[in-house]
Write a protein that holds these residues in place. Structure first.
Motif, PDB file in Angstrom:
ATOM      1  N   GLU A  42       0.806  -1.224   0.000  1.00  0.00           N
ATOM      2  CA  GLU A  42       0.000   0.000   0.000  1.00  0.00           C
ATOM      3  C   GLU A  42       0.836   1.269   0.000  1.00  0.00           C
ATOM      4  O   GLU A  42       0.521   2.257   0.646  1.00  0.00           O
ATOM      5  CB  GLU A  42      -0.966   0.005   1.192  1.00  0.00           C
ATOM      6  N   ALA A  43       1.927   1.245  -0.731  1.00  0.00           N
ATOM      7  CA  ALA A  43       2.720   2.440  -1.020  1.00  0.00           C
ATOM      8  C   ALA A  43       3.151   2.335  -2.473  1.00  0.00           C
ATOM      9  O   ALA A  43       3.343   1.217  -2.991  1.00  0.00           O
ATOM     10  CB  ALA A  43       3.920   2.551  -0.091  1.00  0.00           C
ATOM     11  N   VAL A  44       3.290   3.466  -3.145  1.00  0.00           N
ATOM     12  CA  VAL A  44       3.541   3.424  -4.590  1.00  0.00           C
ATOM     13  C   VAL A  44       4.983   3.721  -4.963  1.00  0.00           C
ATOM     14  O   VAL A  44       5.436   3.328  -6.029  1.00  0.00           O
ATOM     15  CB  VAL A  44       2.600   4.398  -5.332  1.00  0.00           C
ATOM     16  N   ASP A  45       5.724   4.414  -4.089  1.00  0.00           N
ATOM     17  CA  ASP A  45       7.103   4.758  -4.436  1.00  0.00           C
ATOM     18  C   ASP A  45       7.799   5.359  -3.220  1.00  0.00           C
ATOM     19  O   ASP A  45       7.173   5.634  -2.197  1.00  0.00           O
ATOM     20  CB  ASP A  45       7.138   5.762  -5.598  1.00  0.00           C
ATOM     21  N   LEU A  46       9.108   5.561  -3.374  1.00  0.00           N
ATOM     22  CA  LEU A  46       9.868   6.298  -2.380  1.00  0.00           C
ATOM     23  C   LEU A  46       9.719   7.786  -2.648  1.00  0.00           C
ATOM     24  O   LEU A  46       9.666   8.223  -3.797  1.00  0.00           O
ATOM     25  CB  LEU A  46      11.347   5.914  -2.441  1.00  0.00           C
ATOM     26  N   ALA A  47       9.686   8.572  -1.581  1.00  0.00           N
ATOM     27  CA  ALA A  47       9.605  10.019  -1.770  1.00  0.00           C
ATOM     28  C   ALA A  47      10.911  10.580  -2.308  1.00  0.00           C
ATOM     29  O   ALA A  47      10.917  11.605  -2.998  1.00  0.00           O
ATOM     30  CB  ALA A  47       9.246  10.698  -0.448  1.00  0.00           C
ATOM     31  N   VAL A  48      12.034   9.904  -2.005  1.00  0.00           N
ATOM     32  CA  VAL A  48      13.357  10.338  -2.460  1.00  0.00           C
ATOM     33  C   VAL A  48      14.134   9.096  -2.873  1.00  0.00           C
ATOM     34  O   VAL A  48      14.088   8.072  -2.187  1.00  0.00           O
ATOM     35  CB  VAL A  48      14.133  11.083  -1.349  1.00  0.00           C
ATOM     36  N   ALA A  49      14.839   9.185  -3.984  1.00  0.00           N
ATOM     37  CA  ALA A  49      15.701   8.093  -4.436  1.00  0.00           C
ATOM     38  C   ALA A  49      17.149   8.538  -4.290  1.00  0.00           C
ATOM     39  O   ALA A  49      17.564   9.543  -4.891  1.00  0.00           O
ATOM     40  CB  ALA A  49      15.383   7.723  -5.877  1.00  0.00           C
ATOM     41  N   PHE A  50      17.932   7.817  -3.483  1.00  0.00           N
ATOM     42  CA  PHE A  50      19.323   8.178  -3.247  1.00  0.00           C
ATOM     43  C   PHE A  50      20.237   7.374  -4.170  1.00  0.00           C
ATOM     44  O   PHE A  50      20.051   6.159  -4.337  1.00  0.00           O
ATOM     45  CB  PHE A  50      19.714   7.900  -1.793  1.00  0.00           C
ATOM     46  N   PRO A  51      21.256   7.998  -4.730  1.00  0.00           N
ATOM     47  CA  PRO A  51      22.242   7.236  -5.510  1.00  0.00           C
ATOM     48  C   PRO A  51      23.059   6.339  -4.590  1.00  0.00           C
ATOM     49  O   PRO A  51      23.095   6.545  -3.374  1.00  0.00           O
ATOM     50  CB  PRO A  51      23.109   8.332  -6.151  1.00  0.00           C
ATOM     51  N   PRO A  52      23.749   5.336  -5.148  1.00  0.00           N
ATOM     52  CA  PRO A  52      24.466   4.355  -4.311  1.00  0.00           C
ATOM     53  C   PRO A  52      25.435   4.973  -3.321  1.00  0.00           C
ATOM     54  O   PRO A  52      25.522   4.522  -2.172  1.00  0.00           O
ATOM     55  CB  PRO A  52      25.191   3.485  -5.341  1.00  0.00           C
ATOM     56  N   ALA A  53      26.190   5.997  -3.720  1.00  0.00           N
ATOM     57  CA  ALA A  53      27.172   6.581  -2.801  1.00  0.00           C
ATOM     58  C   ALA A  53      26.488   7.174  -1.570  1.00  0.00           C
ATOM     59  O   ALA A  53      26.988   7.052  -0.441  1.00  0.00           O
ATOM     60  CB  ALA A  53      27.983   7.652  -3.529  1.00  0.00           C
ATOM     61  N   GLN A  54      25.337   7.802  -1.745  1.00  0.00           N
ATOM     62  CA  GLN A  54      24.607   8.365  -0.609  1.00  0.00           C
ATOM     63  C   GLN A  54      23.956   7.266   0.227  1.00  0.00           C
ATOM     64  O   GLN A  54      23.851   7.392   1.455  1.00  0.00           O
ATOM     65  CB  GLN A  54      23.565   9.362  -1.109  1.00  0.00           C
ATOM     66  N   GLN A  55      23.534   6.197  -0.413  1.00  0.00           N
ATOM     67  CA  GLN A  55      22.989   5.068   0.336  1.00  0.00           C
ATOM     68  C   GLN A  55      24.035   4.493   1.283  1.00  0.00           C
ATOM     69  O   GLN A  55      23.730   4.157   2.440  1.00  0.00           O
ATOM     70  CB  GLN A  55      22.511   3.988  -0.629  1.00  0.00           C
ATOM     71  N   VAL A  56      25.275   4.410   0.818  1.00  0.00           N
ATOM     72  CA  VAL A  56      26.350   3.889   1.663  1.00  0.00           C
ATOM     73  C   VAL A  56      26.557   4.790   2.877  1.00  0.00           C
ATOM     74  O   VAL A  56      26.718   4.319   4.013  1.00  0.00           O
ATOM     75  CB  VAL A  56      27.650   3.761   0.849  1.00  0.00           C
ATOM     76  N   ARG A  57      26.556   6.102   2.666  1.00  0.00           N
ATOM     77  CA  ARG A  57      26.740   7.034   3.779  1.00  0.00           C
ATOM     78  C   ARG A  57      25.621   6.885   4.812  1.00  0.00           C
ATOM     79  O   ARG A  57      25.864   6.881   6.028  1.00  0.00           O
ATOM     80  CB  ARG A  57      26.770   8.475   3.267  1.00  0.00           C
ATOM     81  N   LEU A  58      24.387   6.773   4.330  1.00  0.00           N
ATOM     82  CA  LEU A  58      23.258   6.636   5.258  1.00  0.00           C
ATOM     83  C   LEU A  58      23.332   5.333   6.042  1.00  0.00           C
ATOM     84  O   LEU A  58      23.089   5.302   7.256  1.00  0.00           O
ATOM     85  CB  LEU A  58      21.947   6.724   4.484  1.00  0.00           C
ATOM     86  N   MET A  59      23.674   4.257   5.358  1.00  0.00           N
ATOM     87  CA  MET A  59      23.757   2.962   6.042  1.00  0.00           C
ATOM     88  C   MET A  59      24.909   2.939   7.036  1.00  0.00           C
ATOM     89  O   MET A  59      24.793   2.360   8.121  1.00  0.00           O
ATOM     90  CB  MET A  59      23.879   1.838   5.018  1.00  0.00           C
ATOM     91  N   ASP A  60      26.043   3.578   6.686  1.00  0.00           N
ATOM     92  CA  ASP A  60      27.168   3.637   7.624  1.00  0.00           C
ATOM     93  C   ASP A  60      26.801   4.425   8.876  1.00  0.00           C
ATOM     94  O   ASP A  60      27.377   4.192   9.951  1.00  0.00           O
ATOM     95  CB  ASP A  60      28.383   4.278   6.943  1.00  0.00           C
ATOM     96  N   ALA A  61      25.849   5.352   8.744  1.00  0.00           N
ATOM     97  CA  ALA A  61      25.408   6.142   9.898  1.00  0.00           C
ATOM     98  C   ALA A  61      24.385   5.408  10.741  1.00  0.00           C
ATOM     99  O   ALA A  61      23.938   5.938  11.761  1.00  0.00           O
ATOM    100  CB  ALA A  61      24.827   7.470   9.417  1.00  0.00           C
ATOM    101  N   GLY A  62      24.016   4.196  10.337  1.00  0.00           N
ATOM    102  CA  GLY A  62      23.053   3.410  11.105  1.00  0.00           C
ATOM    103  C   GLY A  62      21.617   3.600  10.680  1.00  0.00           C
ATOM    104  O   GLY A  62      20.703   3.127  11.363  1.00  0.00           O
ATOM    105  N   ILE A  63      21.363   4.280   9.556  1.00  0.00           N
ATOM    106  CA  ILE A  63      20.008   4.502   9.070  1.00  0.00           C
ATOM    107  C   ILE A  63      19.610   3.351   8.162  1.00  0.00           C
ATOM    108  O   ILE A  63      20.318   3.017   7.207  1.00  0.00           O
ATOM    109  CB  ILE A  63      19.920   5.845   8.309  1.00  0.00           C
ATOM    110  N   ASP A  64      18.488   2.726   8.470  1.00  0.00           N
ATOM    111  CA  ASP A  64      17.972   1.623   7.647  1.00  0.00           C
ATOM    112  C   ASP A  64      17.207   2.213   6.464  1.00  0.00           C
ATOM    113  O   ASP A  64      16.322   3.059   6.635  1.00  0.00           O
ATOM    114  CB  ASP A  64      17.044   0.734   8.477  1.00  0.00           C
ATOM    115  N   LEU A  65      17.531   1.723   5.283  1.00  0.00           N
ATOM    116  CA  LEU A  65      16.935   2.272   4.070  1.00  0.00           C
ATOM    117  C   LEU A  65      15.783   1.417   3.565  1.00  0.00           C
ATOM    118  O   LEU A  65      15.715   0.205   3.823  1.00  0.00           O
ATOM    119  CB  LEU A  65      17.995   2.387   2.966  1.00  0.00           C
ATOM    120  N   LEU A  66      14.897   2.055   2.866  1.00  0.00           N
ATOM    121  CA  LEU A  66      13.884   1.382   2.072  1.00  0.00           C
ATOM    122  C   LEU A  66      14.303   1.502   0.614  1.00  0.00           C
ATOM    123  O   LEU A  66      14.943   2.478   0.220  1.00  0.00           O
ATOM    124  CB  LEU A  66      12.513   2.040   2.271  1.00  0.00           C
TER     125      LEU A  66
END
Length: 497
Positions: free
Chosen positions: A339-363
């Motif tokens: 019951e969701a259609v998309d992500l509000a923001v799409a992060f490129p791989p390099a930014q995904q790595v930074r977020l995950m290294d900070a402990g943020i779980d991504l969708l």
């Protein structure tokens, strides 16, 4: 209520909600803003229909209703809702019955059931008949509030009007005058049209969220907590200190996980990373084990378009669904979000790595699978306590331990008490081992319960009993160590070693 009437037979069926079950780990608590409903009072709901009845439909002004809807749409079954609000005004209006006979008071005040502007413009239509086929006066009441289904209360006795409309979800009647004196014949019929006004919304502050969090902590059933509107209601230091307060309130309970959203004003990668890093006090990582951050927000259908909502409600629904399907010890990752259609923001791989290294779980959104939960870690930087599955297994064990140990609190320390405690805890841990939550090929490799002279030496206070539990969770989690202290003067205390 469902009713079927046959000649001479009347059958009435009252739906019965499920009882509270403190051992469950799929029950969520949502603290946030709702259109209406009691402020600061926990309300237990078991469906989206229950939510609509108690708090009204989403009006676009807050995120919490959409988060709760996402929870139920993704498999959640039970939630506790706490409406957080400031000291707003409640809509009301006065009503004088005049010379109409049979009423219990000469004047009434019509008051909305909860504060806020939601009831402004609501109308109360009252129709009075002094004589009916039953030989007594009757009153018909109809309540219409913008955005709410209308309510009708026909055939009420005038002197029991207050009790007659007590079942309304929208209004209450309060007698505001003395009983009318005996009169001669009054009007045969009469009608009143009343309009509610004066309701005002007040945004919540730090104190309001603190009060709601304390009340949530007093509930034994919730194992998951979300605050979908917190990032909008509070910003800057107020937001940071409130989140710290939330984690400090939850930490000693050892039985629930807080799922946080990155505040809308901190959506950039740099600000989101800084936000995650600010949640752990220097030198103290234990509070961070109680929280997980999921990002980015989701787009959900609304009308002919889509609306951005925080991810926490949908993620809690996924966790609750997997809990029912597999158990609390399974990592809530690589699971589909419904019951969701998309992500509000799409992060490129390099930014995904930074977020995950900070402990943020991504969708993430992938071709062929759609939206999925990608991470399952808490904010803790400590590897052995980092995983959400590790924490939720701990929460399950603590809840089970409390269930078996609480009745023994007032027992005197004796060999019989220790044996009873060891047997009870062993049965709980055996169930977890058989469910696949623990490592090892045999129970003795998976857990150990020690409650003997080694931790209860001779001469120890007979009113205190110490029991140590060591558990080896299944990979990738590491060892869990718990220390139980039972005392008549301190109750049951569970400490994570």
């Amino acid at each position: 209520m469902a009713t079927e009437a046959l000649p001479g037979v009347s059958l009435t069926f009252e739906p019965r909600g499920s009882d509270e079950e403190p051992l469950r780990t799929d029950v969520a608590a949502f603290l946030g803003r709702f259109r209406r409903g009691p402020v600061g009072t926990p309300v237990r709901v078991e469906s989206w229909r229950d939510v609509l009845g108690a708090f009204g439909a989403p009006d676009g002004g807050s995120a919490s209703p959409y988060a709760v809807r996402g929870f139920f749409e993704n498999g959640g079954r039970t939630a506790w809702l706490l409406r957080v609000a400031g000291e707003g005004a409640t809509a009301r209006t006065g009503w004088s019955v005049g010379e109409a006979g049979g009423f219990g008071a000469t004047r009434y005040e019509v008051v909305a059931t909860s504060p806020g502007s939601w009831a402004n413009g609501g109308r109360l239509t009252v129709r009075y008949r002094s004589s009916t086929l039953a030989g007594r006066p009757e009153v018909d009441v109809r309540v219409t509030v913008p955005g709410e289904p209308p309510e009708s209360f026909p055939g009420l006795a005038p002197d029991a009007l207050v009790a007659g409309v007590a079942g309304s979800r929208l209004i209450r009647l309060v007698a505001d005058g003395p009983a009318p004196p005996p009169r001669g014949p009054g009007p045969i019929t009469r009608s009143w049209e009343l309009t509610l006004a004066g309701g005002e919304d007040a945004p919540p502050g730090r104190a309001d969220y603190h009060t709601a969090m304390v009340r949530q902590a007093e509930l034994p059933e919730p194992a998951l907590v979300a605050l979908p509107d917190l990032g909008t209601d509070l910003t800057g230091p107020d937001h940071e200190e409130t989140v710290r307060g939330v984690l400090e309130t939850v930490r000693p309970l050892l039985d629930r996980l807080v799922v946080l959203d990155v505040p809308p004003g901190l959506a950039s990668v740099d600000k989101a990373v800084a936000f995650a890093g600010s949640l752990t006090a220097p030198g103290d990582d234990t509070a961070a084990t109680t929280a997980a951050v999921y990002h980015p927000p989701l787009l959900v259908p609304e009308g002919t378009g889509a609306r951005t909502v925080p991810a926490s409600g949908h993620v809690l629904g996924v966790i609750a669904r997997l809990d029912a399907e597999r158990g609390a010890h399974h990592t809530p990752a690589n699971a589909v979000i419904l019951e969701a259609v998309d992500l509000a923001v799409a992060f490129p791989p390099a930014q995904q790595v930074r977020l995950m290294d900070a402990g943020i779980d991504l969708l993430r959104c992938t071709r062929g699978r759609g939206l999925t939960v990608w991470g399952g870690r808490t904010l803790s930087p400590v590897p052995r306590v980092r995983h959400v599955a590790h924490r939720r297994l701990l929460h399950l064990l603590v809840r089970a331990i409390r269930r078996v140990a609480d009745p023994l609190v007032f027992e005197v320390n004796s060999p019989e008490l220790r044996l009873t405690l060891v047997r009870s805890l062993t049965s709980v841990l055996l169930a977890a081992f058989r469910a696949g939550a623990l490592a090892g090929d045999r129970p003795e490799q998976a857990f150990r319960v020690v409650c003997d002279d080694s931790n209860n030496p001779p001469g120890q206070d007979p009113a205190t009993t110490v029991c140590e539990v060591e558990v080896a969770p299944a990979v990738p989690m590491e060892f869990i160590r718990l220390r139980l202290v039972l005392g008549a003067d301190r109750g049951l205390e569970v400490i994570e070693a």
